[in-house]
Design a protein around this motif. Structure first.
Motif, PDB file in Angstrom:
ATOM      1  N   ASP A 170       0.924  -1.216  -0.029  1.00 31.53           N
ATOM      2  CA  ASP A 170      -0.039  -0.004  -0.247  1.00 31.53           C
ATOM      3  C   ASP A 170       0.806   1.185  -0.011  1.00 31.53           C
ATOM      4  O   ASP A 170       0.325   2.195  -0.311  1.00 31.53           O
ATOM      5  CB  ASP A 170      -1.199  -0.070   1.391  1.00 31.53           C
ATOM      6  N   TYR A 171       2.015   1.172   0.403  1.00 36.13           N
ATOM      7  CA  TYR A 171       2.932   2.460   0.207  1.00 36.13           C
ATOM      8  C   TYR A 171       4.274   2.379  -0.709  1.00 36.13           C
ATOM      9  O   TYR A 171       4.908   3.154  -0.721  1.00 36.13           O
ATOM     10  CB  TYR A 171       3.769   2.222   1.694  1.00 36.13           C
ATOM     11  N   ALA A 172       3.810   1.424  -1.749  1.00 38.62           N
ATOM     12  CA  ALA A 172       4.813   1.589  -2.914  1.00 38.62           C
ATOM     13  C   ALA A 172       4.608   2.800  -3.644  1.00 38.62           C
ATOM     14  O   ALA A 172       3.541   3.327  -3.609  1.00 38.62           O
ATOM     15  CB  ALA A 172       4.297   0.308  -3.683  1.00 38.62           C
ATOM     16  N   VAL A 173       5.503   3.304  -4.520  1.00 34.70           N
ATOM     17  CA  VAL A 173       5.426   4.370  -5.232  1.00 34.70           C
ATOM     18  C   VAL A 173       5.029   4.455  -6.584  1.00 34.70           C
ATOM     19  O   VAL A 173       4.722   5.467  -7.066  1.00 34.70           O
ATOM     20  CB  VAL A 173       6.914   5.083  -4.907  1.00 34.70           C
ATOM     21  N   ASP A 174       5.371   3.081  -7.351  1.00 36.26           N
ATOM     22  CA  ASP A 174       5.047   3.137  -8.786  1.00 36.26           C
ATOM     23  C   ASP A 174       3.975   2.348  -9.047  1.00 36.26           C
ATOM     24  O   ASP A 174       2.939   1.940  -8.149  1.00 36.26           O
ATOM     25  CB  ASP A 174       6.317   2.168  -9.179  1.00 36.26           C
ATOM     26  N   ARG A 175       3.313   2.301 -10.326  1.00 36.78           N
ATOM     27  CA  ARG A 175       1.947   2.015 -10.618  1.00 36.78           C
ATOM     28  C   ARG A 175       1.782   0.414 -10.510  1.00 36.78           C
ATOM     29  O   ARG A 175       0.668  -0.023 -10.327  1.00 36.78           O
ATOM     30  CB  ARG A 175       1.462   2.622 -11.921  1.00 36.78           C
ATOM     31  N   HIS A 176       2.961  -0.116 -10.305  1.00 35.62           N
ATOM     32  CA  HIS A 176       2.892  -1.515 -10.261  1.00 35.62           C
ATOM     33  C   HIS A 176       3.044  -1.953  -8.644  1.00 35.62           C
ATOM     34  O   HIS A 176       2.978  -3.067  -8.588  1.00 35.62           O
ATOM     35  CB  HIS A 176       3.927  -2.252 -11.130  1.00 35.62           C
ATOM     36  N   GLN A 177       3.111  -1.273  -8.073  1.00 31.50           N
ATOM     37  CA  GLN A 177       3.226  -1.116  -6.546  1.00 31.50           C
ATOM     38  C   GLN A 177       4.417  -2.169  -5.994  1.00 31.50           C
ATOM     39  O   GLN A 177       4.298  -3.076  -5.350  1.00 31.50           O
ATOM     40  CB  GLN A 177       1.882  -1.880  -6.011  1.00 31.50           C
ATOM     41  N   MET A 178       5.480  -2.038  -6.649  1.00 32.04           N
ATOM     42  CA  MET A 178       6.746  -2.887  -6.635  1.00 32.04           C
ATOM     43  C   MET A 178       7.145  -2.670  -5.290  1.00 32.04           C
ATOM     44  O   MET A 178       7.389  -1.335  -4.800  1.00 32.04           O
ATOM     45  CB  MET A 178       7.816  -2.680  -7.711  1.00 32.04           C
ATOM     46  N   THR A 179       7.440  -3.631  -4.650  1.00 28.52           N
ATOM     47  CA  THR A 179       8.217  -3.497  -3.272  1.00 28.52           C
ATOM     48  C   THR A 179       9.674  -4.016  -3.244  1.00 28.52           C
ATOM     49  O   THR A 179      10.439  -3.943  -2.278  1.00 28.52           O
ATOM     50  CB  THR A 179       7.653  -4.181  -1.976  1.00 28.52           C
TER      51      THR A 179
ATOM     52  N   LYS B 204      12.699  -2.803  -2.022  1.00 33.10           N
ATOM     53  CA  LYS B 204      13.317  -1.150  -2.091  1.00 33.10           C
ATOM     54  C   LYS B 204      12.936  -0.443  -0.577  1.00 33.10           C
ATOM     55  O   LYS B 204      12.241  -0.685   0.039  1.00 33.10           O
ATOM     56  CB  LYS B 204      12.167  -0.631  -3.232  1.00 33.10           C
ATOM     57  N   PRO B 205      13.634   0.904  -0.777  1.00 38.19           N
ATOM     58  CA  PRO B 205      13.364   1.488   0.685  1.00 38.19           C
ATOM     59  C   PRO B 205      12.352   2.530   0.458  1.00 38.19           C
ATOM     60  O   PRO B 205      11.760   2.740   1.589  1.00 38.19           O
ATOM     61  CB  PRO B 205      14.578   2.637   0.451  1.00 38.19           C
ATOM     62  N   GLU B 206      11.850   2.963  -0.530  1.00 34.90           N
ATOM     63  CA  GLU B 206      10.482   3.839  -0.694  1.00 34.90           C
ATOM     64  C   GLU B 206       9.269   3.201   0.292  1.00 34.90           C
ATOM     65  O   GLU B 206       8.946   4.058   1.146  1.00 34.90           O
ATOM     66  CB  GLU B 206      10.268   4.125  -1.865  1.00 34.90           C
ATOM     67  N   PRO B 207       8.950   1.914  -0.208  1.00 37.82           N
ATOM     68  CA  PRO B 207       7.756   1.503   0.520  1.00 37.82           C
ATOM     69  C   PRO B 207       7.891   1.414   1.982  1.00 37.82           C
ATOM     70  O   PRO B 207       6.911   1.948   2.786  1.00 37.82           O
ATOM     71  CB  PRO B 207       7.435   0.298  -0.219  1.00 37.82           C
ATOM     72  N   ILE B 208       8.887   1.106   2.460  1.00 39.93           N
ATOM     73  CA  ILE B 208       9.258   0.833   3.937  1.00 39.93           C
ATOM     74  C   ILE B 208       9.043   2.414   4.557  1.00 39.93           C
ATOM     75  O   ILE B 208       8.661   2.489   5.754  1.00 39.93           O
ATOM     76  CB  ILE B 208      10.463   0.331   4.075  1.00 39.93           C
ATOM     77  N   VAL B 209      10.025   3.339   4.013  1.00 42.79           N
ATOM     78  CA  VAL B 209      10.072   4.520   4.675  1.00 42.79           C
ATOM     79  C   VAL B 209       8.869   5.321   4.399  1.00 42.79           C
ATOM     80  O   VAL B 209       8.482   6.012   5.496  1.00 42.79           O
ATOM     81  CB  VAL B 209      11.436   5.306   3.938  1.00 42.79           C
ATOM     82  N   HIS B 210       7.920   5.163   3.590  1.00 39.63           N
ATOM     83  CA  HIS B 210       6.983   5.677   3.486  1.00 39.63           C
ATOM     84  C   HIS B 210       5.845   5.148   4.571  1.00 39.63           C
ATOM     85  O   HIS B 210       5.083   5.941   5.068  1.00 39.63           O
ATOM     86  CB  HIS B 210       6.122   5.656   2.048  1.00 39.63           C
ATOM     87  N   ALA B 211       5.894   4.049   4.643  1.00 36.38           N
ATOM     88  CA  ALA B 211       5.099   3.524   5.535  1.00 36.38           C
ATOM     89  C   ALA B 211       5.566   3.838   6.953  1.00 36.38           C
ATOM     90  O   ALA B 211       4.603   4.235   7.989  1.00 36.38           O
ATOM     91  CB  ALA B 211       5.252   1.761   5.548  1.00 36.38           C
ATOM     92  N   LEU B 212       6.782   4.159   7.322  1.00 37.73           N
ATOM     93  CA  LEU B 212       7.109   4.380   8.586  1.00 37.73           C
ATOM     94  C   LEU B 212       6.494   5.711   8.984  1.00 37.73           C
ATOM     95  O   LEU B 212       6.101   6.153   9.999  1.00 37.73           O
ATOM     96  CB  LEU B 212       8.634   4.255   8.737  1.00 37.73           C
ATOM     97  N   GLU B 213       6.591   6.526   7.758  1.00 32.14           N
ATOM     98  CA  GLU B 213       6.100   8.027   8.123  1.00 32.14           C
ATOM     99  C   GLU B 213       4.752   8.288   8.223  1.00 32.14           C
ATOM    100  O   GLU B 213       4.267   8.798   8.797  1.00 32.14           O
ATOM    101  CB  GLU B 213       6.744   8.908   6.702  1.00 32.14           C
ATOM    102  N   ALA B 214       3.922   7.394   7.260  1.00 27.02           N
ATOM    103  CA  ALA B 214       2.533   7.288   7.452  1.00 27.02           C
ATOM    104  C   ALA B 214       1.930   6.899   8.725  1.00 27.02           C
ATOM    105  O   ALA B 214       0.780   7.446   9.439  1.00 27.02           O
ATOM    106  CB  ALA B 214       1.930   6.534   6.428  1.00 27.02           C
TER     107      ALA B 214
END
Ligand code: 9D3
Length: 243
Positions: free
Chosen positions: A40-49, A63-73
């Motif tokens: 749910d926190y993936a950044v691209d349209r394929h929701q790649m983690t 990938k770092p983005e889903p994890i860090v976005h989730a932490l921030e959310a």
């Protein structure tokens, strides 16, 4: 205590954490386990983690983005948490770790998958990295459940009045003696006679001897650190029927 779990397999948690002592602790409002789907926190349209490792090699890296976005959310959803990454590269989780975590208000558990997590997450967004032991799992999810279980039972009010976390920390590091219950004979196998004798001194000596024997046999690492009393040495040197 609040546990926030970050995972790409949220469904793995529903059964185990709704049953038994952890389930009851949640129902009683003593602990809250919230499971967050990293997808749910993936950044691209394929929701790649995950993605391929820089430098080449087998497998995929989270990938770092889903994890860090989730932490921030989830950050505003409670008090400032301790952030823990489950990984084979971590320090080994032990009872002292569980005791330390049980004093926290909130713990975030990040479950790794594939060959691991981008090292920048581990270095800059995580407080500590832990493993549950020297064996290979397919991911951090089961390890996170082990942590939730071990920590939950130490939270005041979760267990009955029995064995407080305090008492456990002062207990001698030795294996327990064998236990038996009814029937006295099962498929031809009898309960040791001494346990039916009513002689409590003899029962205590038998149990102590059994605990020492099995610790020496199964956990030589623990046995080496025990400080044996004169009576312990005598129990070990004496044959069982001379108790
Ligand atoms: C190339 C070697 N990789 C596969 C054999 C290393 C590897 C990567 C990812 C091994 C296991 C895992 C997944 N395990 C965990 O995420 C994990 C774990 C574990 O495997 N054992 C004990 N504790 C933990 S905590 C997380």
């Amino acid at each position: 205590m609040i546990f926030d779990i970050l995972t790409i397999f949220p469904g793995m948690f529903h059964g185990p954490l709704s049953e038994s002592i952890v389930g009851k602790a949640q129902a009683r409002g003593l602990v809250f386990v919230r499971v967050h789907n990293l997808r749910d926190y993936a950044v691209d349209r394929h929701q790649m983690t995950d993605d391929r490792p820089f430098g080449g090699g087998e497998g995929m890296v989270m990938k770092p983005e889903p994890i860090v976005h989730a932490l921030e959310a989830i950050a505003p959803l409670g008090p400032p948490p301790r952030v823990v990454l489950l990984s084979p590269q971590g320090r080994v989780f032990e009872q002292a770790t569980a005791r330390r975590y049980s004093g926290l208000e909130r713990l975030v558990l990040i479950c790794g998958r594939y060959e691991g997590v981008d090292e920048r997450v581990a270095r800059y967004f995580v407080d500590e990295e832990i493993s549950i032991g020297d064996f290979i799992l397919t991911g951090g999810e089961l390890a996170a459940m082990v942590v939730v279980d071990a920590v939950t039972r130490l939270i005041p009010g979760v267990l009955g009045n029995e064995a407080s976390a305090e008492a456990e920390s002062f207990r001698e590091p030795i294996l327990e003696h064998p236990q038996y219950t009814r029937p006295q004979e099962f498929r031809g196998y009898r309960v040791p006679e001494v346990l039916l004798s009513g002689d409590h001194r003899r029962i205590a000596r038998w149990r102590r001897r059994q605990a020492l024997l099995r610790t020496r046999e199964r956990r030589p690492d623990l046995f080496a650190r025990l400080s044996l009393s004169e009576e312990d040495r005598e129990l070990l040197s004496r044959p069982e029927d001379a108790l």
